[in-house]
Design a protein around this motif. Structure first.
Motif, PDB file in Angstrom:
ATOM      1  N   GLU A 178      -0.084 101.151 -13.143  1.00  0.00           N
ATOM      2  CA  GLU A 178       1.015 100.784 -12.241  1.00  0.00           C
ATOM      3  C   GLU A 178       0.507 100.501 -10.829  1.00  0.00           C
ATOM      4  O   GLU A 178       0.964  99.557 -10.179  1.00  0.00           O
ATOM      5  N   PHE A 179      -0.467 101.326 -10.362  1.00  0.00           N
ATOM      6  CA  PHE A 179      -0.994 101.119  -9.005  1.00  0.00           C
ATOM      7  C   PHE A 179      -1.659  99.749  -8.864  1.00  0.00           C
ATOM      8  O   PHE A 179      -1.603  99.126  -7.817  1.00  0.00           O
ATOM      9  N   LYS A 180      -2.304  99.304  -9.955  1.00  0.00           N
ATOM     10  CA  LYS A 180      -2.980  97.999  -9.898  1.00  0.00           C
ATOM     11  C   LYS A 180      -2.003  96.894  -9.551  1.00  0.00           C
ATOM     12  O   LYS A 180      -2.353  95.910  -8.916  1.00  0.00           O
ATOM     13  N   GLU A 181      -0.764  97.063  -9.996  1.00  0.00           N
ATOM     14  CA  GLU A 181       0.249  96.022  -9.788  1.00  0.00           C
ATOM     15  C   GLU A 181       1.108  96.283  -8.557  1.00  0.00           C
ATOM     16  O   GLU A 181       1.952  95.463  -8.201  1.00  0.00           O
ATOM     17  N   MET A 182       0.928  97.440  -7.944  1.00  0.00           N
ATOM     18  CA  MET A 182       1.860  97.836  -6.876  1.00  0.00           C
ATOM     19  C   MET A 182       1.465  97.198  -5.549  1.00  0.00           C
ATOM     20  O   MET A 182       0.357  97.390  -5.076  1.00  0.00           O
ATOM     21  N   LYS A 183       2.397  96.480  -4.969  1.00  0.00           N
ATOM     22  CA  LYS A 183       2.128  95.832  -3.680  1.00  0.00           C
ATOM     23  C   LYS A 183       1.854  96.906  -2.609  1.00  0.00           C
ATOM     24  O   LYS A 183       2.618  97.853  -2.469  1.00  0.00           O
ATOM     25  N   GLY A 184       0.758  96.718  -1.896  1.00  0.00           N
ATOM     26  CA  GLY A 184       0.429  97.671  -0.828  1.00  0.00           C
ATOM     27  C   GLY A 184      -0.589  98.711  -1.242  1.00  0.00           C
ATOM     28  O   GLY A 184      -1.093  99.456  -0.395  1.00  0.00           O
ATOM     29  N   VAL A 185      -0.892  98.785  -2.544  1.00  0.00           N
ATOM     30  CA  VAL A 185      -1.907  99.744  -3.004  1.00  0.00           C
ATOM     31  C   VAL A 185      -3.213  98.978  -3.254  1.00  0.00           C
ATOM     32  O   VAL A 185      -3.240  98.034  -4.036  1.00  0.00           O
ATOM     33  N   ALA A 186      -4.257  99.388  -2.557  1.00  0.00           N
ATOM     34  CA  ALA A 186      -5.522  98.648  -2.595  1.00  0.00           C
ATOM     35  C   ALA A 186      -6.544  99.263  -3.539  1.00  0.00           C
ATOM     36  O   ALA A 186      -7.631  98.718  -3.724  1.00  0.00           O
ATOM     37  N   GLY A 187      -6.191 100.388  -4.115  1.00  0.00           N
ATOM     38  CA  GLY A 187      -7.135 101.030  -5.014  1.00  0.00           C
ATOM     39  C   GLY A 187      -6.669 102.423  -5.389  1.00  0.00           C
ATOM     40  O   GLY A 187      -5.557 102.846  -5.030  1.00  0.00           O
ATOM     41  N   VAL A 188      -7.534 103.120  -6.119  1.00  0.00           N
ATOM     42  CA  VAL A 188      -7.215 104.477  -6.562  1.00  0.00           C
ATOM     43  C   VAL A 188      -8.350 105.412  -6.155  1.00  0.00           C
ATOM     44  O   VAL A 188      -9.525 105.046  -6.226  1.00  0.00           O
ATOM     45  N   HIS A 189      -7.960 106.582  -5.687  1.00  0.00           N
ATOM     46  CA  HIS A 189      -8.951 107.627  -5.433  1.00  0.00           C
ATOM     47  C   HIS A 189      -8.775 108.686  -6.517  1.00  0.00           C
ATOM     48  O   HIS A 189      -7.743 109.355  -6.576  1.00  0.00           O
ATOM     49  N   HIS A 198     -10.883  93.302  -4.052  1.00  0.00           N
ATOM     50  CA  HIS A 198     -10.967  94.007  -5.332  1.00  0.00           C
ATOM     51  C   HIS A 198     -10.152  95.298  -5.274  1.00  0.00           C
ATOM     52  O   HIS A 198      -9.964  95.868  -4.208  1.00  0.00           O
ATOM     53  N   PHE A 199      -9.723  95.730  -6.442  1.00  0.00           N
ATOM     54  CA  PHE A 199      -9.008  97.005  -6.550  1.00  0.00           C
ATOM     55  C   PHE A 199     -10.067  98.116  -6.531  1.00  0.00           C
ATOM     56  O   PHE A 199     -10.879  98.218  -7.448  1.00  0.00           O
ATOM     57  N   ALA A 200     -10.057  98.899  -5.453  1.00  0.00           N
ATOM     58  CA  ALA A 200     -11.120  99.911  -5.272  1.00  0.00           C
ATOM     59  C   ALA A 200     -10.895 101.115  -6.185  1.00  0.00           C
ATOM     60  O   ALA A 200      -9.760 101.421  -6.574  1.00  0.00           O
ATOM     61  N   PHE A 201     -11.992 101.769  -6.517  1.00  0.00           N
ATOM     62  CA  PHE A 201     -11.919 102.967  -7.352  1.00  0.00           C
ATOM     63  C   PHE A 201     -12.946 103.962  -6.814  1.00  0.00           C
ATOM     64  O   PHE A 201     -14.146 103.720  -6.876  1.00  0.00           O
ATOM     65  N   THR A 202     -12.449 105.044  -6.211  1.00  0.00           N
ATOM     66  CA  THR A 202     -13.354 106.022  -5.606  1.00  0.00           C
ATOM     67  C   THR A 202     -13.252 107.360  -6.330  1.00  0.00           C
ATOM     68  O   THR A 202     -12.239 107.664  -6.959  1.00  0.00           O
ATOM     69  N   GLY A 203     -14.314 108.134  -6.213  1.00  0.00           N
ATOM     70  CA  GLY A 203     -14.349 109.436  -6.869  1.00  0.00           C
ATOM     71  C   GLY A 203     -14.599 110.551  -5.884  1.00  0.00           C
ATOM     72  O   GLY A 203     -14.622 110.332  -4.668  1.00  0.00           O
ATOM     73  N   GLU A 204     -14.785 111.734  -6.430  1.00  0.00           N
ATOM     74  CA  GLU A 204     -14.942 112.896  -5.554  1.00  0.00           C
ATOM     75  C   GLU A 204     -15.931 113.879  -6.163  1.00  0.00           C
ATOM     76  O   GLU A 204     -16.022 114.013  -7.383  1.00  0.00           O
ATOM     77  N   LEU A 205     -16.661 114.564  -5.281  1.00  0.00           N
ATOM     78  CA  LEU A 205     -17.631 115.549  -5.744  1.00  0.00           C
ATOM     79  C   LEU A 205     -17.609 116.737  -4.775  1.00  0.00           C
ATOM     80  O   LEU A 205     -17.739 116.560  -3.566  1.00  0.00           O
ATOM     81  N   GLY A 206     -17.442 117.913  -5.333  1.00  0.00           N
ATOM     82  CA  GLY A 206     -17.447 119.125  -4.514  1.00  0.00           C
ATOM     83  C   GLY A 206     -18.846 119.722  -4.502  1.00  0.00           C
ATOM     84  O   GLY A 206     -19.393 120.007  -5.561  1.00  0.00           O
TER      85      GLY A 206
END
Lengths: 226, 314
Positions: free
Chosen positions: B277-288, B21-29
């Protein structure tokens, strides 16, 4: 060489406040070369102290003497008799010399007149840059002769970090990034393979007092040491 | 060495990535105080919208609630933290102790970082520790997990099974070194990478191409870093003041052209286009997604980026 910076005058005044007869002890080696603690600077400090204390209505008698080196017993011996005439000694040597002087005369208060600032090169008269932290495990062979322990603000062995900024360090735009320079030099020499390898966690050797005895030598007997 | 199910840690993030799956991570300070409520409120915006939440560790060298403590709050709230650890503030003993501690409480992801220099923070005179660096930290966590040994060599009772992450900055110069540094992190043992915020897409495409060519994207999961711009001021600040950040003029011009009151919207639009674009980009497994102090916008961004609902993997 070892470089040092003179302590703020007020701090020196405070250290010596209760003493009436003090000997300024200069050192003729590293601190003389870096213009902080040689004969000339020792004389200046003596004069400054006398003038300032006179103005403060707390006169002091200050003499000065400059030894060849304060990190060698044979030169310290020159003060064995002389020091008895003074309430306190103030050394202009590096931290090593100051301590050796204090060790030689354990009954005498010994004060530092300088802050020791590292092992540095002479870039120009009066301009010195630190190059070595004496970590006791030199990596210069693999880093193109540029020390990451000293030059990298984080002392990283596998740099550069995310703070490398167009060839400079994030801490200061005038401070080159050590790892940028290391990469540049090794790339030119065709030796990048050295930094493609991971440098493993360091076994620090500077976390306790170190003694160095060269091959073929031994620690002298206690009686001889004095 | 893997656990019985073939997973290294069994974290949700690991399962999502390994299931393809295309990962989607977030951040919290974490907050600059003891406000657990603040953490929990921020976390609610992320819950169900991301696979894992990075908990920053004294970011920008400013003292905050410990990243381990805020990570535990997330575990209690049913979110999966990605516990960040910097090398600036503790030595190898404290680091390993913290790793054991967080794992005991259910933390399964870690991000290994050098840490910003203390000079930029609220204690500029602090001594930076840097007993080990980020590369050595990665190797240490891997050794703890796979060999069941502390850095010092002694055996660990019940070793921590951590999914190991690290950062990568495709934009720092010299560019040609960046993939080699990534390769080093993979060799040290990293499982996933979260990149620096990406604005220069052309440069990022080149970086990923090089990583693909070297076979690196088959050895670790790369999550592309995205931070939506909230204002023109923020874009200019990032361009000029943040080391290693590459913000092309086109981005700033596009934000400027958005018109009054519409800049933030344009920022989100740019971020969503990037994610597409990242979803389609070879080598990119997700977005942070690093929505800095903008956690409440995450649900909207996730929705518009078409990454919802988040998949579940058993």
């Amino acid at each position: 060489m070892i470089v040092a910076k003179r302590k703020p005058f007020d701090e020196i005044m405070e250290m010596l406040e209760e003493y009436k007869k003090v000997l300024v002890v200069g050192c003729g080696t590293c601190v003389a070369v870096c213009l902080v603690g040689g004969e000339k600077e020792a004389n200046i400090l003596a004069t400054e102290l006398e003038m300032a204390r006179k103005l403060a209505d707390n006169p002091i008698e200050v003499d000065s003497v400059t030894l060849e080196r304060q990190c060698d017993r044979e030169y310290l011996a020159e003060l064995d008799d002389k020091q008895t005439d003074y309430d306190a000694l103030i050394s202009m040597a590096c931290g090593v010399g100051i301590q050796f002087l204090a060790e030689r005369f354990p009954d005498k208060p010994v004060f530092p007149a300088v802050d020791t600032a590292g092992l540095a090169v002479n870039q120009a008269v009066g301009w010195y840059e630190e190059r070595c932290r004496s970590c006791q495990q030199c990596v210069l062979a693999w880093t193109g002769g540029i020390c990451p322990v000293t030059m990298c603000a984080k002392g990283l062995y596998n740099g550069p970090c995310g703070g490398t900024n167009l060839g400079n360090c994030e801490i200061d735009p005038d401070q080159p990034c050590a790892w940028y320079l290391i990469h540049e030099r090794l790339a030119k020499q065709g030796r990048l393979h050295h930094i493609k390898q991971i440098y493993e966690a360091v076994g620090w050797r500077d976390t306790m007092p170190r003694t160095l005895i060269q091959p073929g030598y031994k620690k002298p007997e206690k009686e001889e040491a004095k | 060495m893997s656990t019985d199910n073939g997973l290294k840690s069994g974290s949700n993030l690991e399962k999502i990535l390994k299931a393809g799956h295309f990962a989607f991570t977030g951040e919290l300070g974490p907050p600059r105080g003891t406000g657990a409520k603040e953490v929990i409120e921020k976390a609610q915006h992320l819950k169900g919208n991301v696979d894992s939440v990075n908990i920053t560790d004294n970011q920008t060298a400013v003292v905050r609630m410990a990243s381990w403590a805020a990570s535990l709050l997330l575990v209690q709230e049913g979110l999966e933290p990605n516990f960040q650890m910097v090398c600036r503030d503790r030595n190898r003993l404290a680091m390993q102790a913290d790793i054991l501690g967080v794992y005991t409480h259910g933390v399964k992801n870690m991000l290994c970082l050098s840490g910003d220099h203390a000079k930029f923070g609220d204690h500029p005179d602090a001594k930076g520790v840097f007993d080990i660096d980020s590369m050595q930290l990665i190797a240490m966590v891997k050794q703890m997990r796979d060999e069941g040994k502390f850095l010092g060599g002694a055996e660990i009772e019940h070793p921590p099974k951590i999914f190991i992450g690290a950062a990568s900055n495709p934009f720092a110069v010299p560019h040609e070194w960046r993939v080699h540094r990534l390769a080093k992190k993979i060799e040290a043992g990293v499982d996933f990478i979260q990149t620096q915020c990406i604005y220069n897409m052309e440069r990022f495409r080149q970086f990923i191409k090089e990583a693909n060519d070297m076979g690196l994207t088959e050895k670790c999961f790369i999550l592309a870093g995205v931070t939506p711009m909230k204002s023109v001021g923020m874009a200019k600040y990032m361009k000029n003041k943040v080391p290693g950040m590459d913000v092309p003029d086109e981005i700033i011009e596009r934000l400027q052209g958005a018109g009054k009151g519409k800049v933030a919207e344009e920022g989100i639009k740019i971020a969503c286009e990037q994610i597409e674009e990242f979803k389609e980009m070879k080598g990119v497994a997700g977005v942070h997604l690093m929505a800095i102090e903008w956690e409440h916008k995450v649900p909207e961004i996730a929705e518009r980026a078409g990454v919802l609902p988040r998949p579940t993997v058993e």
